[in-house]
Design a protein around this motif. Sequence first.
Motif, short mmCIF file in Angstrom:
data_model
loop_
_atom_site.label_atom_id
_atom_site.label_comp_id
_atom_site.label_asym_id
_atom_site.label_seq_id
_atom_site.Cartn_x
_atom_site.Cartn_y
_atom_site.Cartn_z
N GLU A 320 0.85 -1.19 0.00
CA GLU A 320 0.00 0.00 0.00
C GLU A 320 0.89 1.24 0.00
O GLU A 320 1.82 1.33 0.79
N THR A 324 0.33 2.36 5.73
CA THR A 324 -0.58 2.71 6.82
C THR A 324 0.22 3.09 8.07
O THR A 324 1.39 2.71 8.22
N CYS A 368 2.47 -5.10 4.56
CA CYS A 368 2.68 -4.46 3.27
C CYS A 368 4.03 -4.91 2.72
O CYS A 368 5.08 -4.56 3.27
#
Length: 425
Positions: A320, A324, A368
Amino acid sequence: MRLSCEVSVASRLLPSAGLRGPGRALRAVLALGKAAGGGERGRGARLLLSTARHRPGSHYQLRENVEHLFTKFVEEGKATVRLKEPAVDLHISKANVSQLKTFLSAVKLAHRGSDEESLPLSTLVPPKASEVEKPKTKMTITSRKDYPLTRNFPYSLEHLQASYCKLARVDMRMLCLKSLRKLDLSHNRIKTLPATIGDLVYLQELNLQDNQLESFGVALCHSTLRKSLQSLDLSQNKIRALPAQFCQLRELIHLKLDDNHLVRLPFKIGQLSQLRFLSVARNKLPFLPSEFVKLSLESLDLFGNPFEQPTPLLPQMQLEIPLTLLEYAARATVNYRIPYGPHLLPSHLCVDLDLAKTCPCGRSCLNCFIQTTLTMNLHSVAHTVVLVDNMGGTEAPLLCFFCSLTCYSCFLDRHLRSNSNGRGP
């Protein structure tokens, strides 16, 4: 009052006569009590030393007859009782520490003549043969008819084998054998392992070959086996996966997992730094975990696994951008080795942090990442390698994780450059 121990008797007159000193220590029972019969002969406490060779034993008067008690090494189960008449030293060893202290206190009271008032003295009688025999340290049982159903196992056992006994579970009496170093329960029908196996603090070898195990409990991985277990045989069972915590058994040297249903090896297997012999033949492994490269083995057997073809140019993207906040925090916790635990974080986050992936750059990632499989030559981690297949191969696919597009791009550059130079992947 009785004390089981080893005793050697040394006469202090021998050196002056030019004779040899005491012989080797023998298994014995020291008993404190009154001599049989009444009258003057029966008065006062006496010490009875009995061995397997001479169970009637030797009697020693104690009242005003103890020259000295040597107790410097009493915490090691050792002491010496020096008598005036006869001029001998009784060297005590391999005694229970608390029992030895109690016994020496009683000997001191007997020497002072306070035995009748302070000591409950019984008449001295020779011990049973079983009391003076050398403790049994090894027992081998290889059939159901020889299995002890009505009597206990000797508590002194260090090596116990109970094979071909059709055991459906681990006998709880075995878990009381606190001196046990080797436990062989191979060729039975055991389905589960009790967590109390972890209470065997000296256990070094555990053989569970050819049973019906489907798992290896997490509780065992947190037990004292972490410091003692050196050899583990789980071959010929029905285990599909080992818990991530399995890699806390860091004293393992020999590990056999042949003929199970394993679809993966523990993610942090590289933490088994003492491991030298690993056998995982005839399982269902599609690839090896990334930390497999950290192993340093003498022997490796991965024959008969359905390894997949490596696909370094077909990655699975779980990245991502931007990362995050949870991913940033998790990476920082692992990379900077910030302490964590259930007392600081929710337990599920602790589990995730324990399973953090490591990128070839050395940094960690959690959820991730970019995942792909590479070719690994098994000779890079093992001196002796059993062929992976019937075609003579010694290579296997290695699962690899990249923490960023930058790291994966650097890998691609190296991969393409090596291919263009004709060296292969």
